[in-house]
Design an enzyme around this catalytic site. Sequence first.
Site, PDB file in Angstrom:
ATOM      1  N   SER A  64      -6.585   1.011  -3.739  1.00 30.90           N
ATOM      2  CA  SER A  64      -6.848  -0.360  -4.168  1.00 30.90           C
ATOM      3  C   SER A  64      -7.242  -1.274  -3.012  1.00 30.90           C
ATOM      4  O   SER A  64      -6.733  -1.133  -1.888  1.00 30.90           O
ATOM      5  CB  SER A  64      -5.562  -0.910  -4.805  1.00 30.90           C
ATOM      6  N   GLU A  81      -6.169  -4.076  -2.711  1.00 27.52           N
ATOM      7  CA  GLU A  81      -4.945  -4.792  -2.351  1.00 27.52           C
ATOM      8  C   GLU A  81      -4.375  -4.254  -1.031  1.00 27.52           C
ATOM      9  O   GLU A  81      -3.604  -4.934  -0.357  1.00 27.52           O
ATOM     10  CB  GLU A  81      -3.941  -4.670  -3.497  1.00 27.52           C
ATOM     11  N   TYR A  99       3.289  -3.843  -3.828  1.00 26.32           N
ATOM     12  CA  TYR A  99       2.261  -3.011  -4.467  1.00 26.32           C
ATOM     13  C   TYR A  99       1.287  -2.488  -3.401  1.00 26.32           C
ATOM     14  O   TYR A  99       0.988  -1.294  -3.335  1.00 26.32           O
ATOM     15  CB  TYR A  99       1.519  -3.838  -5.522  1.00 26.32           C
TER      16      TYR A  99
END
Length: 320
Positions: free
Chosen positions: A124, A126, A150
Amino acid sequence: MKKIALITGISGQDGSYLSELLLAQGYEVHGIIRRNSLPENQDSRIKDLDVITHYGDLLDAASINRIVNEVQPDEVYNLAAQSHVRISFDMPSFTIQTNALGVLNMLEACRSLKKRVKFYQASSSEMFGNSIDEDGYQRKTTPMNPTSPYGCAKVMAYNLCKHYRKAYDMHVCNGILFNHESPRRGSNFVTNKIVKGAVEIKKGKRKTLALGNLDASRDWGHSKDYVKAMHLITNHESPSDWTVATGESRTIRDMCEITFKVLDMDYRDYITIDSRYLRPHELNFLKGDSSEIRNVLGWKPEYTFDSMVGEMVNHWMEII
Ligand code: G4F
């Protein structure tokens, strides 16, 4: 002989679009689902698809080993995760276990197979946190400085995948996907929350919509385009890591403005700010450089931002 794919997270947005893509290509598609007290919550996106589901959980290594052994997949797409960044601050331990140790369980299960399985990991954007290269983009070489539990878990999983590729010569790939949306997106993610809320306002079902940080910026593509990238990445001859993005970045405020405009409204009359939706640490800006996957694998998104928002608006206009 049909190719066999096993998808963890098959009941999610990406899992359902990927299933459709693989079924259309003649694959036998298996998926792992978790037990839920309301089974209809579990299969609403895949109930009409000809897929074979198995009960299991990434944290239950015995269940994962059993399923991988029974299915004997040619390709594994590991999409299962606690995928909500804001919720990862509330449930850091569960998020780290599922999104990092769960990936380890999947890798170990595949390592024990006699056949050479192709493994795709849903990595990801992120993971980058607030790192940006000098040219304003993020790419796989950009330093990873995650700003959420996360993101931390995804970095660990990303590194585990690279490690298993090198240490055991496994065909393991990471797709570093930037945000991707669709009508099937959960409505607690910001795009679908905005579209659904705006349609509800338009239809007189509510008066306002409460959001968090409007100034964060995201590179939003369409899930249908991004599952095509997953398949290309997994089937490239040499396993590697790839960045998948549109290369365009818009703020949450832009998303509100465009969505409300499509419905002939001005977002400023309806949006309120609620601190419950703010994050302890925010990722401010994402814009990905996907030139490698475009040049080498020929991937190109078909949706534009406007066509994606239009599809999401039409979806909610029909339902509400
Ligand atoms: O839609 P979001 O919750 O997505 P976020 O956090 O960017 O994560 C998504 O993309 C990642 C890829 O970069 C995936 F790995 C991850 O699994 C997920 O798919 O939030 C987007 C932005 C954030 O900056 C957030 O602070 O929207 C901002 N925001 C403002 N108001 C809100 C809200 N987000 C949510 N969910 N709800 C709000 O009310």
